[in-house]
Design an enzyme around this catalytic site. Structure first.
Site, short mmCIF file in Angstrom:
data_model
loop_
_atom_site.label_atom_id
_atom_site.label_comp_id
_atom_site.label_asym_id
_atom_site.label_seq_id
_atom_site.Cartn_x
_atom_site.Cartn_y
_atom_site.Cartn_z
N PRO A 1 0.81 -1.22 0.00
CA PRO A 1 0.00 0.00 0.00
C PRO A 1 0.85 1.28 0.00
CG PRO A 1 -0.13 -1.10 2.14
CD PRO A 1 0.71 -1.96 1.25
N HIS A 2 0.35 2.26 -0.71
CA HIS A 2 1.00 3.58 -0.76
C HIS A 2 -0.08 4.61 -1.03
CE1 HIS A 2 1.13 1.67 -4.72
NE2 HIS A 2 1.08 2.87 -5.25
N GLY A 3 0.25 5.86 -0.84
CA GLY A 3 -0.74 6.92 -0.97
C GLY A 3 -1.03 7.30 -2.41
#
Length: 162
Positions: free
Chosen positions: A61-63
Site C-alpha cells: 500500500p502507498h498513498g
C-alpha cells in the site's frame, strides 16, 4: 536516515480487515515521522481505486499522487500479519507500506518485486520472527531506494511580521 529502520518492522500483528491492515501500515510511517497525519487515509483511498496486493501473500500500500505533500521523506514500513487478511482476490500476510515524494516509489516497487518473486524470500518474510531477517532479505531494495532530501518543516513567521 534509513528507508526501513528496524522500528518500522512490526511482526506478529493482527488485523480484522484489509482496511485495518493498511491503516496500521500507514500509522507506522506516521510514527517514524516520515509522513504527516492523513497519509494512512490516503493509502486507503488508493486501495479503493486499485488493489495493492501483488501476490505471494504481499500487499504494497502507498498513498495517492495528491498525498505526496504529506510525505516528509522516503520510507518503508513492514507489517506482518501471520493469520493473514482477506484481500478480496488474495490472502495477504505482509504489508509493505511506501512513502515517496517523487517517482522513487516506482523504483522501490520494482526492487521489491524482484525480491518477492523468489519463493524462499517471500517465505522468509511471511514467517520472519526477527526484524533482522526482514532487513537481510529486503537489503537490496533498501540499498537501491533513492534518497531525496527530506522536506523541511514549515517555517514560522518572525514575531511582529505581518
Amino acid at each position: 536516515m534509513e528507508v526501513l529502520p528496524r522500528e518500522a518492522i512490526r511482526l506478529g500483528l493482527a488485523a480484522g480487515s484489509k482496511e485495518d491492515a493498511i491503516l496500521a501500515t500507514g500509522r507506522i510511517l506516521e510514527e517514524l515521522g516520515a509522513v504527516d497525519t492523513g497519509y494512512a487515509d490516503a493509502m486507503l483511498e488508493r486501495e479503493r481505486g486499485m488493489s495493492t496486493s501483488v501476490g505471494e501473500g504481499f500487499a504494497i500500500p502507498h498513498g495517492t499522487d495528491e498525498s505526496r505533500v504529506l510525505i516528509r521523506r522516503t520510507a518503508l514500513s513492514f507489517a506482518q500479519f501471520p493469520a493473514g487478511i482477506d484481500w478480496g482476490e488474495d490472502r495477504v500476510f505482509v504489508c509493505i507500506g511506501i512513502a515517496a515524494r517523487d517517482d522513487a516509489h516506482l523504483e522501490i516497487l520494482a526492487s521489491l518485486a524482484n525480491i518477492l518473486i523468489e519463493p524462499e524470500h517471500a517465505t522468509q518474510l511471511r514467517e520472519a520472527a526477527d526484524p533482522d531477517v526482514v532487513l537481510a532479505v529486503l537489503a537490496p531494495a533498501i540499498e537501491e531506494a533513492p534518497q531525496p532530501e527530506p522536506r523541511e518543516a514549515p517555517r514560522e513567521a518572525p514575531q511582529g511580521a505581518t
